[in-house]
Design an enzyme around this catalytic site. Sequence first.
Site, PDB file in Angstrom:
ATOM      1  N   THR A   1      -0.483   3.228  -4.740  1.00 40.11           N
ATOM      2  CA  THR A   1      -0.020   2.327  -5.800  1.00 40.11           C
ATOM      3  C   THR A   1      -0.790   2.576  -7.099  1.00 40.11           C
ATOM      4  OG1 THR A   1      -1.524   0.618  -4.966  1.00 40.11           O
ATOM      5  CG2 THR A   1       0.772   0.498  -4.249  1.00 40.11           C
TER       6      THR A   1
ATOM      7  N   CYS B   1      -5.213   6.339  -3.602  1.00 37.10           N
ATOM      8  CA  CYS B   1      -4.526   5.041  -3.625  1.00 37.10           C
ATOM      9  C   CYS B   1      -3.130   5.284  -4.167  1.00 37.10           C
ATOM     10  CB  CYS B   1      -5.287   4.042  -4.494  1.00 37.10           C
ATOM     11  SG  CYS B   1      -4.421   2.470  -4.706  1.00 37.10           S
TER      12      CYS B   1
ATOM     13  N   GLU C   1     -10.815   0.418  -5.076  1.00 35.45           N
ATOM     14  CA  GLU C   1      -9.825  -0.471  -4.445  1.00 35.45           C
ATOM     15  C   GLU C   1     -10.432  -1.790  -3.985  1.00 35.45           C
ATOM     16  OE1 GLU C   1      -6.519   0.702  -1.967  1.00 35.45           O
ATOM     17  OE2 GLU C   1      -7.354   2.725  -1.880  1.00 35.45           O
ATOM     18  N   ARG C   2      -9.750  -2.882  -4.328  1.00 30.80           N
ATOM     19  CA  ARG C   2     -10.136  -4.168  -3.780  1.00 30.80           C
ATOM     20  C   ARG C   2      -9.773  -4.173  -2.297  1.00 30.80           C
ATOM     21  NH1 ARG C   2      -5.581  -8.388  -6.270  1.00 30.80           N
ATOM     22  NH2 ARG C   2      -3.831  -7.590  -5.037  1.00 30.80           N
TER      23      ARG C   2
ATOM     24  N   CYS D   1       0.870  -1.176   0.000  1.00 32.46           N
ATOM     25  CA  CYS D   1       0.000   0.000   0.000  1.00 32.46           C
ATOM     26  C   CYS D   1       0.901   1.218   0.000  1.00 32.46           C
ATOM     27  CB  CYS D   1      -0.923  -0.002   1.221  1.00 32.46           C
ATOM     28  SG  CYS D   1      -1.907   1.502   1.389  1.00 32.46           S
ATOM     29  N   GLY D   2       0.765   2.072  -1.006  1.00 30.45           N
ATOM     30  CA  GLY D   2       1.660   3.220  -1.131  1.00 30.45           C
ATOM     31  C   GLY D   2       1.517   4.212   0.003  1.00 30.45           C
ATOM     32  N   ASN D   3       0.301   4.699   0.242  1.00 26.45           N
ATOM     33  CA  ASN D   3       0.100   5.647   1.331  1.00 26.45           C
ATOM     34  C   ASN D   3       0.314   4.991   2.679  1.00 26.45           C
ATOM     35  OD1 ASN D   3      -0.475   8.121  -0.028  1.00 26.45           O
ATOM     36  ND2 ASN D   3      -2.497   7.334  -0.572  1.00 26.45           N
TER      37      ASN D   3
END
Length: 249
Positions: free
Chosen positions: A194, A192, A182-183, A69-71
């Site tokens: 990514t 999001c 987002e899944r 997860c980027g954030n």
Amino acid sequence: MKFYKYCANGNDFIIANADKKEDRSELAKEICDRYKGIGADGFIVILPHEKYDFEWEFYNNDGSYASMCGNGSRAAAHFAHHINKTPSKMTFLTGAGVIKAEVENDLVEISFGKVKNIKQPFEEFGKTWQICDTGVPHLVHFCKNLDEFDIILCEKMRKKYNANVNFAKIMDQNSLKVRTFERGIENETLACGTGMGACFYLAFLEQKIQNKASVIPKSGEKVDFRLDHEELFFKGKVRYCFEANYNFS
């Protein structure tokens, strides 16, 4: 359980320290519930590691495990530095591999490494899509109007390809806007990391954007992406909100 609440670019996370790995999916569902728990997009568990500064477990709002997860990565790095006193330059292990991060006050930059599994564009439901993996798989559709974003269509594409779904609009050579389904949340989120990274990278490959650009998600909170020798970097502010104790149900 002592927990810390963080916000990053429109996503919110619950972060806690732990001594060992275990399945915390049911706990994640409970505490991420916005009516019966604390409320968050994701639950991050920080674990000790012999080789890296730390290792994490990341759970989506629905209790499912996510490799990246980027954030969330930026929030975890901020927590590790400011709460756990990890050095400002760090490496940590995720399900998607080792992440590099650097913290400067509330600004946090992470590296996604190289983008993987880049597929050729294809047509479906009258739209052009492309898939790549920035730690988790993402479908990207470039559009002229972000009002094209369609929850029902996103849900169909997410289930068929088991990927997050992004609609992106190129603003100019230095910026783009993104909306993401987002899944694990199974709905549109305010941001999001990514997903924004996937949109930025694919736009760069098509020479529609420079190797440094700003990306604006639905939250309206601008963040910066850059490519350096095929390595994808993501930088933005992280906000520590509060800390408290949680009593399990």
